[in-house]
Design a protein around this motif. Structure first.
Motif, PDB file in Angstrom:
ATOM      1  N   GLU A 191      28.365  19.717  18.374  1.00  0.00           N
ATOM      2  CA  GLU A 191      26.975  19.990  18.010  1.00  0.00           C
ATOM      3  C   GLU A 191      26.283  18.745  17.465  1.00  0.00           C
ATOM      4  O   GLU A 191      25.084  18.556  17.673  1.00  0.00           O
ATOM      5  CB  GLU A 191      26.935  21.111  16.977  1.00  0.00           C
ATOM      6  N   MET A 192      27.038  17.899  16.772  1.00  0.00           N
ATOM      7  CA  MET A 192      26.440  16.644  16.299  1.00  0.00           C
ATOM      8  C   MET A 192      26.168  15.675  17.435  1.00  0.00           C
ATOM      9  O   MET A 192      25.213  14.897  17.387  1.00  0.00           O
ATOM     10  CB  MET A 192      27.382  15.972  15.293  1.00  0.00           C
ATOM     11  N   ALA A 193      26.999  15.710  18.465  1.00  0.00           N
ATOM     12  CA  ALA A 193      26.911  14.695  19.523  1.00  0.00           C
ATOM     13  C   ALA A 193      25.705  14.911  20.424  1.00  0.00           C
ATOM     14  O   ALA A 193      25.087  13.946  20.884  1.00  0.00           O
ATOM     15  CB  ALA A 193      28.196  14.691  20.355  1.00  0.00           C
ATOM     16  N   VAL A 194      25.358  16.158  20.729  1.00  0.00           N
ATOM     17  CA  VAL A 194      24.266  16.416  21.675  1.00  0.00           C
ATOM     18  C   VAL A 194      23.294  17.396  21.056  1.00  0.00           C
ATOM     19  O   VAL A 194      23.680  18.278  20.276  1.00  0.00           O
ATOM     20  CB  VAL A 194      24.803  16.985  23.009  1.00  0.00           C
ATOM     21  N   PRO A 195      22.007  17.273  21.380  1.00  0.00           N
ATOM     22  CA  PRO A 195      21.024  18.261  20.911  1.00  0.00           C
ATOM     23  C   PRO A 195      21.069  19.508  21.792  1.00  0.00           C
ATOM     24  O   PRO A 195      21.790  19.576  22.786  1.00  0.00           O
ATOM     25  CB  PRO A 195      19.695  17.516  21.053  1.00  0.00           C
ATOM     26  N   VAL A 196      20.270  20.507  21.416  1.00  0.00           N
ATOM     27  CA  VAL A 196      20.150  21.735  22.204  1.00  0.00           C
ATOM     28  C   VAL A 196      19.063  21.537  23.248  1.00  0.00           C
ATOM     29  O   VAL A 196      17.914  21.253  22.910  1.00  0.00           O
ATOM     30  CB  VAL A 196      19.833  22.942  21.311  1.00  0.00           C
ATOM     31  N   LYS A 197      19.441  21.673  24.508  1.00  0.00           N
ATOM     32  CA  LYS A 197      18.489  21.425  25.583  1.00  0.00           C
ATOM     33  C   LYS A 197      17.314  22.396  25.524  1.00  0.00           C
ATOM     34  O   LYS A 197      16.157  22.018  25.735  1.00  0.00           O
ATOM     35  CB  LYS A 197      19.204  21.536  26.929  1.00  0.00           C
ATOM     36  N   ALA A 198      17.594  23.674  25.235  1.00  0.00           N
ATOM     37  CA  ALA A 198      16.511  24.652  25.163  1.00  0.00           C
ATOM     38  C   ALA A 198      15.537  24.305  24.043  1.00  0.00           C
ATOM     39  O   ALA A 198      14.310  24.435  24.197  1.00  0.00           O
ATOM     40  CB  ALA A 198      17.095  26.047  24.953  1.00  0.00           C
ATOM     41  N   ASP A 199      16.073  23.853  22.893  1.00  0.00           N
ATOM     42  CA  ASP A 199      15.185  23.455  21.795  1.00  0.00           C
ATOM     43  C   ASP A 199      14.336  22.258  22.182  1.00  0.00           C
ATOM     44  O   ASP A 199      13.150  22.183  21.834  1.00  0.00           O
ATOM     45  CB  ASP A 199      16.009  23.137  20.546  1.00  0.00           C
ATOM     46  N   LEU A 200      14.938  21.300  22.902  1.00  0.00           N
ATOM     47  CA  LEU A 200      14.159  20.138  23.342  1.00  0.00           C
ATOM     48  C   LEU A 200      13.057  20.554  24.308  1.00  0.00           C
ATOM     49  O   LEU A 200      11.924  20.054  24.219  1.00  0.00           O
ATOM     50  CB  LEU A 200      15.093  19.125  24.010  1.00  0.00           C
ATOM     51  N   GLU A 201      13.388  21.464  25.237  1.00  0.00           N
ATOM     52  CA  GLU A 201      12.365  21.914  26.170  1.00  0.00           C
ATOM     53  C   GLU A 201      11.251  22.647  25.448  1.00  0.00           C
ATOM     54  O   GLU A 201      10.057  22.481  25.764  1.00  0.00           O
ATOM     55  CB  GLU A 201      12.996  22.810  27.229  1.00  0.00           C
ATOM     56  N   ALA A 202      11.625  23.476  24.455  1.00  0.00           N
ATOM     57  CA  ALA A 202      10.596  24.182  23.692  1.00  0.00           C
ATOM     58  C   ALA A 202       9.738  23.199  22.894  1.00  0.00           C
ATOM     59  O   ALA A 202       8.507  23.335  22.835  1.00  0.00           O
ATOM     60  CB  ALA A 202      11.256  25.193  22.749  1.00  0.00           C
ATOM     61  N   SER A 203      10.379  22.211  22.279  1.00  0.00           N
ATOM     62  CA  SER A 203       9.615  21.210  21.528  1.00  0.00           C
ATOM     63  C   SER A 203       8.695  20.424  22.454  1.00  0.00           C
ATOM     64  O   SER A 203       7.537  20.134  22.104  1.00  0.00           O
ATOM     65  CB  SER A 203      10.572  20.253  20.811  1.00  0.00           C
ATOM     66  N   LEU A 204       9.206  20.094  23.652  1.00  0.00           N
ATOM     67  CA  LEU A 204       8.380  19.365  24.606  1.00  0.00           C
ATOM     68  C   LEU A 204       7.185  20.204  25.053  1.00  0.00           C
ATOM     69  O   LEU A 204       6.055  19.700  25.146  1.00  0.00           O
ATOM     70  CB  LEU A 204       9.228  18.963  25.816  1.00  0.00           C
ATOM     71  N   ALA A 205       7.423  21.508  25.310  1.00  0.00           N
ATOM     72  CA  ALA A 205       6.304  22.379  25.697  1.00  0.00           C
ATOM     73  C   ALA A 205       5.299  22.511  24.559  1.00  0.00           C
ATOM     74  O   ALA A 205       4.075  22.503  24.786  1.00  0.00           O
ATOM     75  CB  ALA A 205       6.854  23.750  26.097  1.00  0.00           C
ATOM     76  N   ARG A 206       5.815  22.637  23.315  1.00  0.00           N
ATOM     77  CA  ARG A 206       4.915  22.746  22.173  1.00  0.00           C
ATOM     78  C   ARG A 206       4.089  21.464  21.994  1.00  0.00           C
ATOM     79  O   ARG A 206       2.868  21.515  21.769  1.00  0.00           O
ATOM     80  CB  ARG A 206       5.722  23.039  20.918  1.00  0.00           C
ATOM     81  N   LEU A 207       4.738  20.322  22.110  1.00  0.00           N
ATOM     82  CA  LEU A 207       4.005  19.061  21.984  1.00  0.00           C
ATOM     83  C   LEU A 207       3.009  18.882  23.122  1.00  0.00           C
ATOM     84  O   LEU A 207       1.914  18.346  22.931  1.00  0.00           O
ATOM     85  CB  LEU A 207       4.992  17.890  21.952  1.00  0.00           C
TER      86      LEU A 207
END
Length: 519
Positions: free
Chosen positions: A273-289
């Motif tokens: 969990e430390m090594a890689v982020p959550v892809k779904a969270d990144l996609e959600a953050s990208l959509a929000r931004l």
């Protein structure tokens, strides 16, 4: 015991030599204590001897025994003896006849209980910390989104499956596994070799170089995790150019590699969990931004449009802007007409007031003659001044011209002449070359367009007495002298028939509808 020979003696007690007694004791001790485990405190240890063997003593509160570790065994020990450390030594008892002492020949050493291990671990931790291997300043941040993750662990345990499963769920990336033993005497050597191997991979090599390393193992006792307290492992982690995540044991377990690593994970799953982020969270953050960016752009555009409308209302209309210049133009146009009329009238009055008479003309002629005489009187003086100026300039030029200057000018002129000669030769050669090329091209064109090429194909050229070509048969009269030119020469002939008539041109003269022979 072997029976000793009897000797004559006033006593009936058997008599032995020193060597016999020593040998008998050695055999007795080795037979009775062939393999023993002895617990005691290391005393008198000063490191290995120059021969590679190690000599020290084991003691407790009431006794002391000598100990020796041969060179071949010493190099394979997992734990090395240390002064004051309580250990359990496994070996065999024997005697040393040279000094009448008994000793233990040690085959292996292990700390005497967890307390001894913890004492050894704490001492090793203080030593490595003093070298700065655990400083926070040397720890590097983990990459936010690694492309390749290197894992150092056992390939058959549940740890690697948990790590791969967790990485696949969060953000699938390329995982490289370096298989090692995670328990046993070779753990430290294999783990340190794996860390150095990952760091030695080239950036653009056939095998991708990891962006971050995970050193992982499941939980266990202090003895089970002891390989990750090895000094070689700690130094390999500290010297690693790649960021290292330590995931050895559970959250309550700790090893020295945890202090040297850039990040410590409570579990192997936590390391993933430390090594890689959550892809779904990144996609959600990208959509929000992205939504925020679109909203900001829309609001900024609307604000700019409102500002533009406000500024446009403050601007005057085109009629208002042109009203004053238009009025000035009209006034200037009206004044221009009046001024033109006034100027014309003034010029007319001036011209009308002029009176041309012979007396006035005579007066102007006298004034012009007087001006001409004045100029004529001044002319000799001006001419003399010009002559003096030219003479002075000539004198100055003559003073500057010296034989050396003349020679320099002559040398310079000769150099320019030679340069011009070389350039003229080059230009002439170039022009001749171009002329020869043009001539060659013209000759080729002439050969292409010449009638001689036609003669080579079997045709002939017929000329009349005036050497002019005859193009039609009707131009040939009977008795006319002809010159017929072939490809290989010219022959003369006399026309014997009339001109060509209509009909089959292939019929000879005298045939019906044909033409007679020319010869």
């Amino acid at each position: 015991m072997t029976d000793l020979p009897q000797t004559d003696s006033p006593s009936n007690v058997a008599e032995f030599s020193v060597s016999e007694i020593s040998g008998a004791l050695k055999r007795m001790v080795e037979d009775a204590f062939g393999h023993v485990r002895v617990r005691g405190e290391v005393s008198g240890y000063r490191g290995p001897h120059s021969s590679g063997h190690a000599y020290f003593s084991l003691k407790d509160d009431r006794a002391r025994i000598e100990a020796v570790i041969w060179r071949g065994v010493f190099s394979k020990l997992k734990f090395l003896p240390q002064e004051g450390l309580e250990i359990i030594a496994t070996g065999k008892l024997t005697t040393y006849p040279g000094s009448s002492k008994y000793q233990i020949v040690i085959d292996s050493i292990e700390p005497a209980g967890a307390g001894a291990l913890m004492a050894l671990l704490e001492e090793r931790r203080r030593k490595l910390a003093a070298e700065g291997l655990f400083d926070d300043a040397r720890k590097r941040p983990l990459p936010f989104m690694p492309r390749v993750i290197g894992v150092v662990t056992s390939p058959t345990g549940a740890v690697i499956r948990d790590i791969i499963h967790r990485i696949s769920d969060r953000f699938p990336v390329h995982v490289l596994v370096w298989p090692v033993r995670v328990q046993g005497e070779t753990t430290g050597e294999e783990v340190s070799a794996a860390i150095r191997g990952f760091n030695a991979l080239p950036v653009d090599g056939p095998l991708p170089r990891p962006d971050v390393l995970i050193v992982a193992r499941g939980g266990g006792s202090l003895e089970d995790l002891w390989g990750f307290n090895d000094e070689a492992v700690v130094r390999a982690v500290a010297a690693s150019q790649l960021p290292v995540i330590s995931a050895v044991g559970h959250e309550t377990d700790w090893t020295l590699i945890d202090f040297a690593a850039d990040r410590r994970a409570p579990t192997p799953t936590g390391a993933a969990e430390m090594a890689v982020p959550v892809k779904a969270d990144l996609e959600a953050s990208l959509a929000r931004l992205s939504a925020r960016l679109k909203g900001a752009i829309s609001r900024e555009g609307e604000r700019k449009r409102q500002t533009l409308r406000a500024l446009s209302r403050a601007l005057p209309s085109p009629d208002q802007l042109l009203a004053l210049p238009r009025r000035r133009f009209d006034e200037a146009a009206s004044r221009l007409g009046r001024a033109l009329s006034a100027t014309t009238e003034r010029k007319r009055l001036t011209f009308g007031s002029l009176r041309l008479s012979p007396a006035m003309l005579e007066r102007r002629l006298k004034e012009a003659r007087r001006h001409s005489e004045t100029c004529g009187e001044r002319l000799p003086a001006v001419f003399l001044a010009m002559v003096r100026g030219q003479r002075n300039r000539f004198d100055r030029d003559a003073a500057r011209i010296t034989p050396a200057a003349l020679n320099q000018r002559i040398v310079h002129g000769r150099e320019r002449l030679r340069l011009m000669e070389r350039r003229s030769d080059t230009l002439i050669a170039g022009r001749l070359e171009r002329a020869m090329q043009k001539r060659t091209q013209a000759e080729r064109l002439l050969e292409t367009l010449s009638y001689r090429a036609v003669l080579e194909r079997g045709f002939a050229l017929v000329r009349g007495p005036d050497n002019e070509p005859l193009k039609r048969a009707q131009d040939i009269q009977p008795g006319l002298e002809l010159q017929i030119e072939f490809a290989d020469g010219t022959t003369r002939a006399v026309a014997a028939g009339d001109g060509r008539k209509s009909g089959d041109p292939r019929k000879p003269h005298g045939a019906p509808g044909g033409q007679g022979s020319l010869f």
